[in-house]
Design an enzyme around this catalytic site. Structure first.
Site, PDB file in Angstrom:
ATOM      1  CD  GLU A  44      -2.949  -0.670   2.495  1.00 51.91           C
ATOM      2  OE1 GLU A  44      -4.079  -1.131   2.478  1.00 51.91           O
ATOM      3  OE2 GLU A  44      -2.505  -0.014   3.460  1.00 51.91           O
ATOM      4  CG  ASN A  45       3.429   4.727  -1.389  1.00 47.18           C
ATOM      5  OD1 ASN A  45       3.872   5.190  -2.435  1.00 47.18           O
ATOM      6  ND2 ASN A  45       3.519   5.365  -0.246  1.00 47.18           N
TER       7      ASN A  45
END
Length: 560
Positions: free
Chosen positions: A389-390
């Site tokens: 996740e980013n």
């Protein structure tokens, strides 16, 4: 077997011990904030995007799905901003082919999604009932991904616990959850493991423990200060290990897959890198996020279950969004017991110059990403890493498809990841968060993380590409940042394409507004509030979009 109260005390002490163990090889005094680095990622690096079941699927009560804790939580007034729910969200349950076509447009190598536990096992208890329609849905998704040469990376738990398990046993507070979760995971391995080779047991268990059972901001909404988070985390760690062992003994030989866990963590930078107490406080900050779960898994520093938990990770998923400055702060002992936050003995600070376009907690601090990745390398023996996740949100009534701030965020954060790989960090893949706009938990639909805009007010939930789609697509096709001259053209070209998308969206908004006006004319009992949300807001957005498109066209003509 320890009584519950003692177990929590042991768990509490354990966290403090974990956070006192220093990362021997990490240099806190060295923060290299070098300029942009032009170069490419290793051959075979995997580029992807992600989502989760509750946030995107909708169809909350369709085809035999059981209630989740988020179904119940979001239906309680005042729990979610504007009383939004994930009942329909982006209707991802019905738009598998459409969304896979978006992935094809981006040329993604992988897609990360989660399987809804109550969609497969409505009560959460396998012996009660298995929902074949749920299995059919995920079979269809997996098969369609593979037919398009997109690798599925599957999360088993992204926060949507079956409500029956919460009501009957207390959810993650009860040790019985370990066996129920293992049964669910085993079913997934049985039904999908011949095609799925990358599994993560949990997504961001920190949030499950702290926001679900300590602060009550998330489902199930319990405020068990000083005990709830620790007991939850204890059971999650045991559940993760049990699932890993189940795969290792029963499925690995047949399926040749891998099982990991996705841990989220902000980076904590000492306010004064020459102050030993600030350094200790910054490490406590990171350890209370990441080390709480990673240290038992990688080092086995855990009572009783040490040998069983140690080594139960074939790869580590890292979710990261932002950074804080950290300094030492002592909290006085409380008569009623402490809390997770006061146990850390620290204060969090932000630099007012850091950009914050969306979520109130999300400041853009790219250099913190490289620092975190290097910390993981030093602390846990340089494990195989996937960034799971980013990304960055925007928080505005009128969403702008020409999301230049998101382009800059992705550009700078991905570049810091490239620098970390140059440092020797073993990062194998990157997942942009997220593919499409979706339900954002207690913030409802007020924040948007998607590369693709979703028109939630349109019953068909159409998707529109934001400018960041074109920019991320060029990063993927170039496998990085080949040279300055080429990279500098990417943003200009991405902004050029989004102006036409803005006009298309404005036209759709106008049609939708007109339809709503006609409907309300024939429905005199409709409340004033409904008229405001369904007519005024879209009209304002339409004007915003049209003005933005005109302004962009003006700028482009001047430039030419």
């Amino acid at each position: 077997m320890l009584p519950p109260r003692c177990a929590v005390q042991v768990c509490h002490v354990l966290v403090l011990v974990l956070c006192m163990s220093a990362a021997e090889d990490f240099d806190w005094t060295k923060n290299d904030r070098s300029s942009f680095y032009y170069g490419t990622f290793p051959a075979g690096f995997s580029w992807g995007a992600g989502s989760s079941a509750y946030q995107t699927e909708g169809a909350w009560d369709k085809d035999g799905k059981g209630l989740s804790i988020w179904d119940v939580f979001s239906h309680k007034k005042g729990r979610v901003l504007r009383n939004d729910t994930g009942d329909s969200s982006g209707e991802g349950y019905y738009k598998v082919k459409d969304d896979v076509s978006l992935m094809n447009e981006l040329k993604l190598n992988h897609y990360r999604f989660s399987i809804s536990w109550p969609r497969l096992i409505p009560t959460g208890i396998k012996s009660d009932h298995i929902n074949e329609k749920g299995i059919q849905h995920y079979n269809g998704l997996i098969d369609h991904l593979l037919a398009n040469k997109i690798t599925p990376i599957v999360t088993l738990y992204h926060w949507d616990l079956p409500q029956v398990l919460q009501e009957k046993y207390g959810g993650w507070q009860n040790a019985s959850i370990v066996s129920h979760f293992n049964d669910f995971a085993n079913l997934c391995f049985e039904k999908f493991g011949n095609r799925v080779k990358y599994w993560t047991t949990f997504n961001n268990p920190w949030s499950v423990a702290v926001e679900g059972y300590e602060t009550g901001e998330h489902a199930p909404g319990l405020k068990m200060h000083g005990t709830g988070a620790y007991r939850t985390a204890h059971n999650i760690i045991k559940a993760h290990a049990k699932v890993w062992h189940t795969y290792d003994t029963q499925w690995r030989g047949k399926q040749n897959g891998m099982v990991g866990i996705s841990l989220s963590g902000d980076w904590g930078e000492p306010v004064d890198i020459n102050n030993h107490k600030d350094i200790e406080a910054a490490e406590r900050y990171v350890q209370f996020y990441l080390g709480w779960f990673a240290t038992p898994i990688f080092h086995g520093d855990y009572p009783q279950e040490k040998s069983y938990i140690k080594g139960t990770c074939d790869f580590l998923g890292i979710g990261h969004f932002t950074t804080r400055y950290i300094t030492q702060k002592n909290y006085p002992a409380s008569r009623g017991g402490g809390s997770y936050f006061t146990d850390r003995d620290l204060a969090e600070l932000v630099d007012p110059r850091w950009p914050d376009p969306g979520s109130e907690w999300l400041y853009s601090v790219p250099w913190g990403f490289r620092r975190l990745l290097n910390f993981v390398k030093a602390q846990y023996g340089n494990p195989m890493l996937y960034v799971t996740e980013n990304g960055v949100s925007e928080k505005m009534m009128c969403t702008e498809l020409c999301d230049d701030w998101r382009i800059k965020y992705y550009r700078d954060y991905i570049n810091e990841m490239l620098k970390a790989i140059k440092d020797g960090v073993n990062v194998r893949g990157y997942t942009a968060w997220s593919l499409v706009d979706k339900f954002e938990w207690d913030e409802g639909y007020s924040e948007r993380f998607g590369l693709y805009y979703v028109d939630f007010k349109n019953k068909n939930k159409p998707r529109y590409a934001k400018a960041s789609v074109q920019y991320y697509k060029r990063i993927i096709s170039s496998n990085g940042f080949p040279n300055q001259r080429e990279v500098e053209t990417w943003k200009r070209r991405a902004i050029e394409t989004c102006s036409s998308s803005n006009q298309l969206l404005a036209a759709e908004e106008q049609r939708s507004t007109a339809a709503n006006i006609l409907r309300l004319i024939h429905d005199p009992l409709t409340s004033h509030m409904e008229m405001v949300t369904e007519i005024v807001v879209p009209t304002v957005c339409t004007l915003c979009i049209l003005l933005s498109a005109v302004f962009l066209m003006f700028l482009l003509r001047r430039r030419n």
